[in-house]
Design a protein around this motif. Sequence first.
Motif, PDB file in Angstrom:
ATOM      1  N   ASN B 160      -5.073  -0.190   9.023  1.00 43.35           N
ATOM      2  CA  ASN B 160      -4.644  -1.422   9.610  1.00 43.35           C
ATOM      3  C   ASN B 160      -5.781  -2.388   9.618  1.00 43.35           C
ATOM      4  N   ASP B 161      -6.401  -2.646   8.823  1.00 42.63           N
ATOM      5  CA  ASP B 161      -7.576  -3.495   8.766  1.00 42.63           C
ATOM      6  C   ASP B 161      -7.548  -4.266   7.573  1.00 42.63           C
ATOM      7  N   GLY B 190       1.424   5.760   2.963  1.00 41.47           N
ATOM      8  CA  GLY B 190       1.269   6.662   3.929  1.00 41.47           C
ATOM      9  C   GLY B 190       1.185   5.527   5.052  1.00 41.47           C
ATOM     10  N   GLY B 191      -0.211   5.248   5.453  1.00 38.20           N
ATOM     11  CA  GLY B 191      -0.132   4.184   6.195  1.00 38.20           C
ATOM     12  C   GLY B 191      -0.220   2.692   5.613  1.00 38.20           C
ATOM     13  N   GLY B 229      13.341  -3.905   8.482  1.00 39.58           N
ATOM     14  CA  GLY B 229      12.565  -5.044   8.653  1.00 39.58           C
ATOM     15  C   GLY B 229      11.833  -4.864  10.103  1.00 39.58           C
ATOM     16  N   GLU B 230      11.883  -3.817  10.612  1.00 43.57           N
ATOM     17  CA  GLU B 230      11.346  -3.653  11.885  1.00 43.57           C
ATOM     18  C   GLU B 230      10.340  -2.432  11.742  1.00 43.57           C
ATOM     19  N   LEU B 231       9.157  -2.586  12.318  1.00 42.27           N
ATOM     20  CA  LEU B 231       8.156  -1.338  12.144  1.00 42.27           C
ATOM     21  C   LEU B 231       8.867   0.072  12.937  1.00 42.27           C
ATOM     22  N   GLN B 232       8.989   1.055  12.163  1.00 46.59           N
ATOM     23  CA  GLN B 232       9.697   2.083  12.721  1.00 46.59           C
ATOM     24  C   GLN B 232       8.587   3.319  12.967  1.00 46.59           C
ATOM     25  N   ALA B 233       8.441   4.131  14.053  1.00 41.89           N
ATOM     26  CA  ALA B 233       7.911   5.182  14.315  1.00 41.89           C
ATOM     27  C   ALA B 233       7.957   6.380  13.178  1.00 41.89           C
ATOM     28  N   LEU B 248       3.053   3.313   8.956  1.00 37.60           N
ATOM     29  CA  LEU B 248       2.736   2.101   8.714  1.00 37.60           C
ATOM     30  C   LEU B 248       1.943   1.435   9.913  1.00 37.60           C
ATOM     31  N   GLY B 249       1.034   0.309   9.649  1.00 34.89           N
ATOM     32  CA  GLY B 249       0.542  -0.318  10.780  1.00 34.89           C
ATOM     33  C   GLY B 249       1.159  -1.815  10.976  1.00 34.89           C
ATOM     34  N   THR B 250       0.824  -2.621  11.846  1.00 40.18           N
ATOM     35  CA  THR B 250       1.239  -3.897  11.869  1.00 40.18           C
ATOM     36  C   THR B 250       0.786  -4.860  10.728  1.00 40.18           C
TER      37      THR B 250
END
Lengths: 326, 326
Positions: B160-161, B190-191, B229-233, B248-250
């Motif tokens: 996430n960078d 993955g991420g 459409g929303e980041l899920q855990a 996934l990261g933001t």
Amino acid sequence: MSNKAVYTAVAERPTTFDDIRKAAERIAPYVHRTPVLTSSSLDERFGGQLFFKCENFQRIGAFKARGATNAVFSLDEERAGAGVATHSSGNHGAALALAASLRGIRSWIVVPTDAPVVKSESVRRLGANFVSCEPGLANREAALEKVLADTGAEMVHPYNDWRVIAGQGTAAMELLEDQPELDLLMTPVGGGGLLSGCAVAAKAMRRGIEVIGCEPAGADDAQRSFRSGELQAMPNPRTVADGLRGALGTRTFAVIRTLVDDIVTVSEDEIIAAMRLVWERLKIVIEPSCAVPVAALLSGAVRLDGRKAGIVLTGGNVDLDNLPWR
Amino acid sequence: MSNKAVYTAVAERPTTFDDIRKAAERIAPYVHRTPVLTSSSLDERFGGQLFFKCENFQRIGAFKARGATNAVFSLDEERAGAGVATHSSGNHGAALALAASLRGIRSWIVVPTDAPVVKSESVRRLGANFVSCEPGLANREAALEKVLADTGAEMVHPYNDWRVIAGQGTAAMELLEDQPELDLLMTPVGGGGLLSGCAVAAKAMRRGIEVIGCEPAGADDAQRSFRSGELQAMPNPRTVADGLRGALGTRTFAVIRTLVDDIVTVSEDEIIAAMRLVWERLKIVIEPSCAVPVAALLSGAVRLDGRKAGIVLTGGNVDLDNLPWR
């Protein structure tokens, strides 16, 4: 050293570099020009520069596709029409089956019941006539004799055949085209088809190159033959390197005693450690026979001393359910 | 679709293709340009043309060397002087350790005790400060917080960078330079660092290319995030693909929801069968995470229908004593 007597005994013209160049042209439409990989971590470990010719990426997963394809496409129409035959517990059987199917002719492959499953299945998949026999050279030869008598097919020996030797030599030719400044070339030696063909190519292409054959200590007929100057038998080979259990033939020995600089042997533990090292560092799948030159570096039998060395990685047909380090 | 809100939320400029080109220049002296392999037998089986970008041959055995090297060599002298740190159970830790040693700066890698031995040993070998912690994201983050507070090191997140995302995108850039006519690009997710970077490169270089992320069904947060459409855990990932357990990261999600065409999932059995198929046919060593796009072809989740598809083979760091088909 003259080896005229040996050549006279087989009454044929031995493979020249020109034969290898012609073989390369003949087989080019049917086999891969394989890549050459390097590894900075292995270079550091062994103190030189290594160039791995990846015949594990070759068609049927082994260099044997080169020699068999050259032999099959060297046949005139009439002889080709009768088909081809061999006995093989390994990659040569699959290679001959593939070459025959590429030319659209029939093939018969005699396969002993103790052949590795991964290799015998490959023969079946390629559409050859699969002839099963009991293990042991005598049984294999008897079964093949019967096939030849019944069918009139052309025998293509796995190594003691000038067409096959010329085909195998194309591996070294390509490697030296890509890396012309090699100081040293190493290959495994079983029956000697690869080593003899590669020696012809290397000595023609690169002045002063050293050519070393690498052999399991448990199947050391090539080293004994090389040192004594007389072809030695290998009655009871014991090695995990299933592709190297055969003994030198008259033709391969004639070339090897003239052109090869040395033959070194390695232990079973060294072969397995070398196989694993290549998997871990190069991230490629190689079979035990293929690891023997790397084992010679691991054991110190061959030292690089800063030199550039080519290694022919011969094949990658391994039973993933029976890895030797289990 | 606009994702301005997401970008605003992270208050930074997202990776552009120009960033990827600059990353490629920056990392060129330190990472390999990896080869692209093909397989006629796999092309036949899947009904198209496949081009495998072999990041298993990359330094430290995975594409992660690209992103970490770009991040480390993007730092100015002063920030570099404080060193870099991350937590990682896998290839990113080794990649950051390598990049730091190449730049001659210090690194701290927090490694949970449940990390694959093959991957944690690699971190040790590369000279990083090895910080062991209990498994679980909370423990890893706490251990890393302490390292950052104690040392003042720069945190380099595994995905996430933007510097990391740009570095990973160089894999797709090289693949499309070698094979400009791809219709489809598949990577594991993955991420999301690889998928997002590759999507930026692919969509900039090739009009109409389809980009598909491939994910284990047992760690399907990317598919759920993409569809909702929303980041899920991903509270409890269960998959043999140890490199794909992260969520996934933001930043990666912001790119993926905009540029990626679909995310498909595969079963554990399909992953293992695909891994074995690649070992057998391509003769290369890949880790389970790496097999996920091939699993999507095996399962029929993705169909080639005669198209040209690129697949990023992400890594080859696998414990040879614990293969998943045993």
